[in-house]
Design an enzyme around this catalytic site. Structure first.
Site, PDB file in Angstrom:
ATOM      1  N   ARG A 175     -27.468  89.961  30.133  1.00 38.13           N
ATOM      2  CA  ARG A 175     -27.676  89.165  29.160  1.00 38.13           C
ATOM      3  C   ARG A 175     -28.924  88.243  29.772  1.00 38.13           C
ATOM      4  NH1 ARG A 175     -24.927  91.409  26.671  1.00 38.13           N
ATOM      5  NH2 ARG A 175     -23.162  90.815  25.447  1.00 38.13           N
TER       6      ARG A 175
ATOM      7  N   LEU B   3     -28.950  69.388  16.622  1.00 35.06           N
ATOM      8  CA  LEU B   3     -27.798  70.238  17.551  1.00 35.06           C
ATOM      9  C   LEU B   3     -26.727  70.078  16.785  1.00 35.06           C
ATOM     10  CD1 LEU B   3     -29.498  69.057  20.804  1.00 35.06           C
ATOM     11  CD2 LEU B   3     -30.281  71.020  19.352  1.00 35.06           C
ATOM     12  N   ALA B   4     -26.320  69.311  16.120  1.00 33.65           N
ATOM     13  CA  ALA B   4     -24.902  69.290  15.613  1.00 33.65           C
ATOM     14  C   ALA B   4     -24.372  70.729  14.850  1.00 33.65           C
ATOM     15  CB  ALA B   4     -24.620  68.166  14.617  1.00 33.65           C
TER      16      ALA B   4
ATOM     17  N   GLY C 177     -17.902  67.757  20.232  1.00 34.17           N
ATOM     18  CA  GLY C 177     -18.537  66.941  21.607  1.00 34.17           C
ATOM     19  C   GLY C 177     -17.427  66.002  22.093  1.00 34.17           C
TER      20      GLY C 177
ATOM     21  N   TYR D 219     -22.000  83.077  11.408  1.00 35.21           N
ATOM     22  CA  TYR D 219     -22.775  81.952  12.542  1.00 35.21           C
ATOM     23  C   TYR D 219     -24.321  82.376  12.293  1.00 35.21           C
ATOM     24  CZ  TYR D 219     -24.209  79.572  16.625  1.00 35.21           C
ATOM     25  OH  TYR D 219     -25.040  78.938  17.819  1.00 35.21           O
TER      26      TYR D 219
ATOM     27  N   ASN E 143     -28.692  82.974  25.978  1.00 32.37           N
ATOM     28  CA  ASN E 143     -27.354  82.722  26.606  1.00 32.37           C
ATOM     29  C   ASN E 143     -27.114  81.417  27.437  1.00 32.37           C
ATOM     30  OD1 ASN E 143     -27.048  85.420  25.692  1.00 32.37           O
ATOM     31  ND2 ASN E 143     -25.013  85.057  26.566  1.00 32.37           N
TER      32      ASN E 143
END
Ligand code: UD1
Length: 317
Positions: free
Chosen positions: A215, A79-80, A37, A147, A176
């Site tokens: 996408r 969201l981290a 960030g 991930y 996306n």
């Protein structure tokens, strides 16, 4: 008005979510350790008296629980994360720590301090190479990276804790995402962030394969609104929903929009398709409409116009 704790608040999606919540009149406690960030992303938020920034690592044991005990937020938007699929492949241990253990710490903080709602940044990566199109939430989950596996494991951890200890969990499966503040630094950064930088600098872009791959690109402003709805809309029950538009855009179309706005930049250069690249990814947005009352409003053309001009483009209410 609610008090929301946003982890990863200085990131791409986190900073837009923070700005949106503040704009709606909520209080926001933003947490970020600036690993990926950036403080510049919070330039607007930091001018608001309703925003407080905590520079802390939420993956370190005890940190989040202490913060939640002190701040008593109504909801946590988590969201981290380690945000790069490529980095998760290179460093799966770090991926486990940032994308699984940290989710457990969020669940634990919510349990210990009676937080009513947790919103989690999940990903279309949990589906892997799903056979169906558009992809519904019920599709078989076959993640093909550490991930994707970590995002899926975190969904289950949070949903199970929420069901057991009585808090609502909303898992947001982003497709996306694109928009301002997305970092184009790596070749594996989002294609739109790379195209935006190259066209701005007058450099031609690379199209991997024939450019006909598609996408489901969703504007970050829509994602921020979806996060705010998930955190604040009264009466939601736990579950997971795709955060997508349900519309497919090809890479050729994308390059065409950029080219029209940047006359004089050379034509895209075609290279061999990337190993493991999937041809089409498209989400079904119906569940988010039902569960959250969320429908994307910004089409790709409008979102790109905003990104290219730096000016907000009006959207339908
Ligand atoms: C996303 C992830 C990726 C992950 C995959 C599967 C992002 C930014 N990337 O990839 O790490 O492995 O989901 O879950 O979220 N492209 C070009 N030129 C470029 C860059 C990309 O043609 O300069 C093409 C790619 O080959 C791809 C498409 O653009 O076909 C989109 O690429 P990208 O933005 O990286 O997203 P995903 O492929 O969906």
């Amino acid at each position: 008005m609610a008090k929301i704790l946003v982890t990863g608040a200085a990131g791409f999606i986190g900073s837009h979510t923070t700005d949106y919540l503040l704009g709606e009149g909520h209080k926001v406690v933003g947490v970020d350790n600036f690993r990926t960030g950036r403080k510049e992303n919070l330039a607007t938020a930091l001018r608001s008296p309703a925003f407080a920034l905590q520079v802390k690592d939420v993956a370190a044991p005890g940190v989040l629980a202490d913060l939640v005990a002190a701040e008593r937020p109504d909801a946590i938007i988590h969201l981290a994360a380690l945000v790069s699929v490529q980095e998760s492949i290179a460093n799966p241990e770090l991926n486990f720590s940032l994308n699984v253990l940290a989710s457990q710490l969020v669940a634990e903080a919510a349990r210990l301090h009676g937080v009513g709602r947790v919103v989690f940044a999940s990903s279309a990566a949990i589906y892997g190479d799903a056979a169906e199109r558009p992809i519904r939430e019920s599709a078989e989950k076959r993640p093909v990276s550490p991930y994707g596996a970590a995002k899926l494991a975190s969904e289950d951890l949070l949903l199970g804790h929420g069901a057991c200890y009585g808090f609502t969990v909303r898992c947001q499966r982003y497709f996306n995402v694109f928009g301002a503040r997305q970092d184009p630094a790596s070749p594996y950064s989002g294609v739109i962030s790379i195209f935006a930088r190259n066209y701005r600098e007058g450099k031609s872009v690379t199209l991997y394969g024939d450019g006909r791959q598609t996408r489901d690109f969703i504007a970050v402003g829509d994602v921020a609104r979806a996060n705010a709805l998930a955190a604040t809309r009264p009466g939601l029950t736990s579950g997971a929903a795709n955060i997508c538009t349900g519309r497919a855009t090809s890479l050729l179309d994308l390059a065409g929009i950029f080219a029209a706005a940047h006359p004089g930049v050379g034509a895209p250069v075609h290279r061999a398709a990337r190993a493991g690249d999937i041809l089409h990814s498209l989400g079904d947005p119906a569940a988010a409409a039902v569960a959250l009352g969320f429908t994307a409003r910004t089409g790709v053309a409008a979102g790109l116009a905003e990104l290219i001009s730096g000016q907000p483009v009006p959207v339908l209410p």
